[in-house]
Write a protein that holds these residues in place. Structure first.
Motif, PDB file in Angstrom:
ATOM      1  N   MET A   1       3.202  63.100 -19.807  1.00 52.56           N
ATOM      2  CA  MET A   1       2.605  62.253 -20.967  1.00 52.56           C
ATOM      3  C   MET A   1       2.657  60.915 -20.412  1.00 52.56           C
ATOM      4  SD  MET A   1       6.451  62.067 -22.863  1.00 52.56           S
ATOM      5  CE  MET A   1       5.594  61.068 -24.102  1.00 52.56           C
ATOM      6  N   ILE A   2       1.798  59.953 -21.259  1.00 52.18           N
ATOM      7  CA  ILE A   2       1.465  58.538 -21.050  1.00 52.18           C
ATOM      8  C   ILE A   2       2.326  57.854 -22.170  1.00 52.18           C
ATOM      9  CG2 ILE A   2       0.007  56.908 -20.869  1.00 52.18           C
ATOM     10  CD1 ILE A   2      -0.031  58.678 -18.376  1.00 52.18           C
ATOM     11  N   ILE A   3       3.357  56.853 -21.626  1.00 54.91           N
ATOM     12  CA  ILE A   3       3.796  55.965 -22.544  1.00 54.91           C
ATOM     13  C   ILE A   3       3.466  54.553 -22.236  1.00 54.91           C
ATOM     14  CG2 ILE A   3       5.990  57.527 -22.675  1.00 54.91           C
ATOM     15  CD1 ILE A   3       7.524  55.503 -21.255  1.00 54.91           C
ATOM     16  N   TYR A   4       3.518  53.630 -22.930  1.00 56.13           N
ATOM     17  CA  TYR A   4       3.049  52.441 -22.524  1.00 56.13           C
ATOM     18  C   TYR A   4       4.367  51.262 -22.653  1.00 56.13           C
ATOM     19  CZ  TYR A   4      -1.427  54.150 -23.515  1.00 56.13           C
ATOM     20  OH  TYR A   4      -2.579  54.931 -23.529  1.00 56.13           O
ATOM     21  N   ILE A   5       4.677  50.561 -21.454  1.00 48.22           N
ATOM     22  CA  ILE A   5       5.651  49.699 -21.127  1.00 48.22           C
ATOM     23  C   ILE A   5       4.991  48.290 -20.956  1.00 48.22           C
ATOM     24  CG2 ILE A   5       7.476  48.975 -19.791  1.00 48.22           C
ATOM     25  CD1 ILE A   5       8.001  51.820 -19.089  1.00 48.22           C
ATOM     26  N   ASN A   6       5.135  47.216 -21.960  1.00 48.26           N
ATOM     27  CA  ASN A   6       4.496  46.131 -21.697  1.00 48.26           C
ATOM     28  C   ASN A   6       2.797  46.311 -21.677  1.00 48.26           C
ATOM     29  OD1 ASN A   6       6.723  44.921 -21.600  1.00 48.26           O
ATOM     30  ND2 ASN A   6       7.109  44.785 -19.395  1.00 48.26           N
ATOM     31  N   ASP A   7       2.435  47.185 -22.602  1.00 47.47           N
ATOM     32  CA  ASP A   7       0.917  47.635 -22.549  1.00 47.47           C
ATOM     33  C   ASP A   7       0.416  48.148 -21.398  1.00 47.47           C
ATOM     34  OD1 ASP A   7       0.810  46.627 -25.343  1.00 47.47           O
ATOM     35  OD2 ASP A   7       0.330  44.609 -24.567  1.00 47.47           O
ATOM     36  N   LYS A   8       1.074  48.788 -20.249  1.00 43.87           N
ATOM     37  CA  LYS A   8       0.778  49.440 -18.951  1.00 43.87           C
ATOM     38  C   LYS A   8       1.050  50.766 -19.328  1.00 43.87           C
ATOM     39  CE  LYS A   8       1.488  49.887 -14.088  1.00 43.87           C
ATOM     40  NZ  LYS A   8       2.405  49.431 -12.919  1.00 43.87           N
TER      41      LYS A   8
END
Length: 225
Positions: A1-8
């Motif tokens: 899965m993909i999560i977003y950390i500081n929009d990355k």
């Protein structure tokens, strides 16, 4: 899965800690204490997907005020992904950087007040939590020192990168100061090595005892007649 950390976008899977996901995807969010939950350096705001994360535990509540918890505040070293979904988080350092770059004085004042309030009101409970965990054996001081040492270098690099990005004209003076600081870190690492019997060194440092160049070997030729 993909999560977003500081929009990355970051690769992650159920069961991962937010802190480890950030480290593995080079989207560092800070962890001065090495992930021991004895500071707030890995503090993040969960912007979306709170239901996909573990509930705040006592270790987190000891360091985060009810106001910041209500705003989505979490410690990344204690927050686990429990199910798939859309997750977006913003680190404290990144939020501060965006406020500074946006020259938003009202937000800056509000932000500083919130952080200051959290630090002053949660210090007693934070210290109490640390003492309790040491007494119960959940927190081992010797292991903690090693984790702190391993976390100092990435944390300082994060601060440096964010500062230079915000104020690029300061890079040269910082580089000069960094060379001086490197010498101080090397000296401190040597002292840490001596105290720990050679088991601990500060990351990124040079240890005069263990990093000596190999001694040259003098070779001679023996011939028989």
């Amino acid at each position: 899965m993909i999560i977003y950390i500081n929009d990355k976008p970051c690769d992650a899977k159920v069961g991962d800690l937010l802190l480890n996901t950030a480290k593995q995807n080079k989207s560092h969010i800070g962890y001065i204490c090495g992930g021991n939950a004895i500071c707030q350096s890995c503090f993040v705001y969960v912007l979306e997907g709170a239901d996909c994360l573990s509930k705040p535990g006592e270790d987190e509540k000891a360091f985060i005020s009810d106001k910041l918890l209500a705003e989505g505040g979490r410690l990344a070293c204690r927050t686990t992904i429990v199910k798939e979904g859309t997750i977006r988080v913003l680190s404290r350092a990144e939020k501060f950087r965006r406020i500074v770059l946006g020259l938003n004085l009202p937000d800056f004042i509000t932000y500083a007040q919130a952080i200051g309030y959290n630090v002053t009101t949660k210090l007693p409970s934070g210290v109490s939590s640390i003492v309790s965990r040491v007494q119960s054996g959940r927190l081992k001081p010797v292991e903690s020192i090693g984790k702190i040492a391993s976390g100092l270098s990435p944390a300082s690099q994060l601060v440096y990168n964010n500062f230079v990005e915000a104020f690029p004209f300061m890079q040269m003076p910082l580089d000069m100061a960094g060379n001086t600081a490197k010498g101080a870190i090397d000296t401190a690492s040597g002292a840490l090595c001596a105290v720990s019997g050679g088991r601990l060194h500060l990351p990124g440092s040079t240890c005069a005892t263990h990093d000596k160049p190999a001694e040259a070997i003098e070779r001679i030729t023996i011939s028989a007649k």
